[in-house]
Design an enzyme around this catalytic site. Structure first.
Site, PDB file in Angstrom:
ATOM      1  N   LYS A 166       1.048  -1.495  -0.184  1.00 55.82           N
ATOM      2  CA  LYS A 166       0.039  -0.291  -0.133  1.00 55.82           C
ATOM      3  C   LYS A 166       0.688   0.985   0.394  1.00 55.82           C
ATOM      4  O   LYS A 166       1.189   1.912  -1.229  1.00 55.82           O
ATOM      5  CB  LYS A 166      -0.990   0.073   1.347  1.00 55.82           C
ATOM      6  CG  LYS A 166      -1.595  -1.179   1.519  1.00 55.82           C
ATOM      7  CD  LYS A 166      -2.890  -0.746   2.180  1.00 55.82           C
ATOM      8  CE  LYS A 166      -2.437  -1.023   4.052  1.00 55.82           C
ATOM      9  NZ  LYS A 166      -1.480  -2.224   3.682  1.00 55.82           N
ATOM     10  N   ARG A 170     -10.551   0.648   8.366  1.00 55.50           N
ATOM     11  CA  ARG A 170      -9.350  -0.551   8.254  1.00 55.50           C
ATOM     12  C   ARG A 170     -10.916  -0.906   9.482  1.00 55.50           C
ATOM     13  O   ARG A 170     -11.508  -1.361   9.446  1.00 55.50           O
ATOM     14  CB  ARG A 170      -8.672  -0.180   8.890  1.00 55.50           C
ATOM     15  CG  ARG A 170      -7.895  -0.482   7.972  1.00 55.50           C
ATOM     16  CD  ARG A 170      -6.021  -0.280   9.581  1.00 55.50           C
ATOM     17  NE  ARG A 170      -4.843  -1.062   9.184  1.00 55.50           N
ATOM     18  CZ  ARG A 170      -3.884  -0.954   8.542  1.00 55.50           C
ATOM     19  NH1 ARG A 170      -3.961   0.366   8.557  1.00 55.50           N
ATOM     20  NH2 ARG A 170      -2.893  -1.462   8.841  1.00 55.50           N
ATOM     21  N   ARG A 207      11.726  -6.840   5.036  1.00 53.02           N
ATOM     22  CA  ARG A 207      11.694  -5.206   5.728  1.00 53.02           C
ATOM     23  C   ARG A 207      12.270  -4.902   7.204  1.00 53.02           C
ATOM     24  O   ARG A 207      12.731  -3.766   7.755  1.00 53.02           O
ATOM     25  CB  ARG A 207      10.260  -4.817   5.686  1.00 53.02           C
ATOM     26  CG  ARG A 207       9.988  -2.947   6.064  1.00 53.02           C
ATOM     27  CD  ARG A 207       8.811  -2.453   5.377  1.00 53.02           C
ATOM     28  NE  ARG A 207       7.782  -3.319   6.121  1.00 53.02           N
ATOM     29  CZ  ARG A 207       6.982  -2.863   6.589  1.00 53.02           C
ATOM     30  NH1 ARG A 207       5.970  -1.801   5.122  1.00 53.02           N
ATOM     31  NH2 ARG A 207       5.663  -3.403   7.469  1.00 53.02           N
ATOM     32  N   ARG A 231      10.235  -0.653  12.687  1.00 55.10           N
ATOM     33  CA  ARG A 231       9.016  -0.604  13.118  1.00 55.10           C
ATOM     34  C   ARG A 231       9.190  -1.573  14.451  1.00 55.10           C
ATOM     35  O   ARG A 231       9.217  -2.387  14.062  1.00 55.10           O
ATOM     36  CB  ARG A 231       8.506  -0.870  12.314  1.00 55.10           C
ATOM     37  CG  ARG A 231       8.260   0.557  11.383  1.00 55.10           C
ATOM     38  CD  ARG A 231       6.944   0.462   9.811  1.00 55.10           C
ATOM     39  NE  ARG A 231       5.756  -0.427  10.198  1.00 55.10           N
ATOM     40  CZ  ARG A 231       4.504  -0.603   9.601  1.00 55.10           C
ATOM     41  NH1 ARG A 231       5.104   0.290   8.367  1.00 55.10           N
ATOM     42  NH2 ARG A 231       3.468  -1.231   9.893  1.00 55.10           N
ATOM     43  N   ARG A 250      -0.846  -9.311  12.937  1.00 56.26           N
ATOM     44  CA  ARG A 250      -1.736  -7.555  12.398  1.00 56.26           C
ATOM     45  C   ARG A 250      -2.000  -8.016  11.393  1.00 56.26           C
ATOM     46  O   ARG A 250      -3.315  -8.442  10.410  1.00 56.26           O
ATOM     47  CB  ARG A 250      -0.155  -7.006  11.024  1.00 56.26           C
ATOM     48  CG  ARG A 250      -0.035  -5.885  13.078  1.00 56.26           C
ATOM     49  CD  ARG A 250       1.471  -5.669  12.663  1.00 56.26           C
ATOM     50  NE  ARG A 250       1.819  -4.810  11.202  1.00 56.26           N
ATOM     51  CZ  ARG A 250       3.080  -4.826  10.440  1.00 56.26           C
ATOM     52  NH1 ARG A 250       3.914  -5.627  10.982  1.00 56.26           N
ATOM     53  NH2 ARG A 250       2.669  -4.218   9.566  1.00 56.26           N
TER      54      ARG A 250
END
Ligand code: AP5
Length: 197
Positions: free
Chosen positions: A14, A89, A128, A134, A145
């Site tokens: 995204k 969401r 990543r 993060r 998630r």
């Protein structure tokens, strides 16, 4: 005015695709994840409230997300339009966004759903994790998630399908190929808007 929603599970691309859309169509990128992470970084009151939810891979409560997004959006009220990335969401968020945009007669034009297989999502986010910094990029939270996405966010596809605004894009292809298909979808909906009264 052009309003695009980029929809998809964590790690589907995204953010990557939003940046390309913004560059090509001159829109403002509103990523709720990015906005909330900045609040945490700046140690604001909102940042302190949302940190635990993000670290746990849970959704931040609707009222906090909506208020934060609203104040960002009005900063850019005169822009050519928005790319909503990671928002809405929940059904409450989607209904509130519709009401907010209807008031100004600038509805959502198209919802792009990026489809990626679960094992690939996992692979991308674990890849990543090494340099993203993060707090939610770790094996346990990534799994959570994805589960939260399936249970709380996926039902939104039906909401936008009923509005005939939903288009699915294969996100398993290379970034530029995915973007070509997204551009085609945006152009189609933009032309449709110009033709229809
Ligand atoms: P958010 O920041 O929105 O994260 P996310 O949805 O988990 O998505 P990601 O940023 O991890 O992935 P992405 O889909 O943007 O993919 P990317 O382009 O980075 O949300 C984080 C948290 O904030 C939530 O868990 C929640 O707590 C909170 N939150 C945010 N919005 C909220 C809301 N509206 N309501 C409530 N809570 C909210 O790509 C991923 C990787 O894949 C990158 O390494 C990229 O280089 C690579 N990649 C991309 N495309 C391709 C491709 N085609 N091929 C190969 N690799 C690719």
């Amino acid at each position: 005015m052009l309003n695009v929603i980029i929809f998809g599970p964590p790690g589907s691309g995204k953010g990557t695709q939003s940046e390309k859309i913004v560059e090509k169509y001159g829109l403002i990128h509103l990523s709720t994840g990015e906005i909330l992470r900045n609040e945490i970084k700046e140690k604001t009151t909102i940042g302190c409230k949302v940190k635990e939810y993000i670290d746990d891979g849970m959704l931040v409560p609707d009222e906090i997300v909506l208020k934060t997004l609203y104040f960002k959006a009005i900063e850019y009220a005169d822009s050519a339009g928005f790319v909503f990335d990671g928002f809405p969401r929940t059904i409450v968020q989607a209904e509130t966004l519709d009401k907010m945009l209807e008031k100004r007669d600038i509805p959502v034009d198209v919802v792009i759903s990026i489809e990626v297989a679960e094992d690939e999502l996992f692979k991308r986010m674990m890849g990543r994790a090494e340099d993203s910094g993060r707090s939610d990029d770790n094996e346990e939270i990534i799994k959570k998630r994805i589960e939260v996405y399936k249970s709380q966010t996926l039902p939104l596809l039906d909401y936008y399908n009923k509005q005939e605004k939903l288009i699915s894009i294969n996100g398993m292809e290379p970034v530029n190929r995915v973007f070509e298909n997204i551009s085609r979808a945006i152009d189609f909906y933009q032309n449709k808007k110009e033709i229809l009264p």
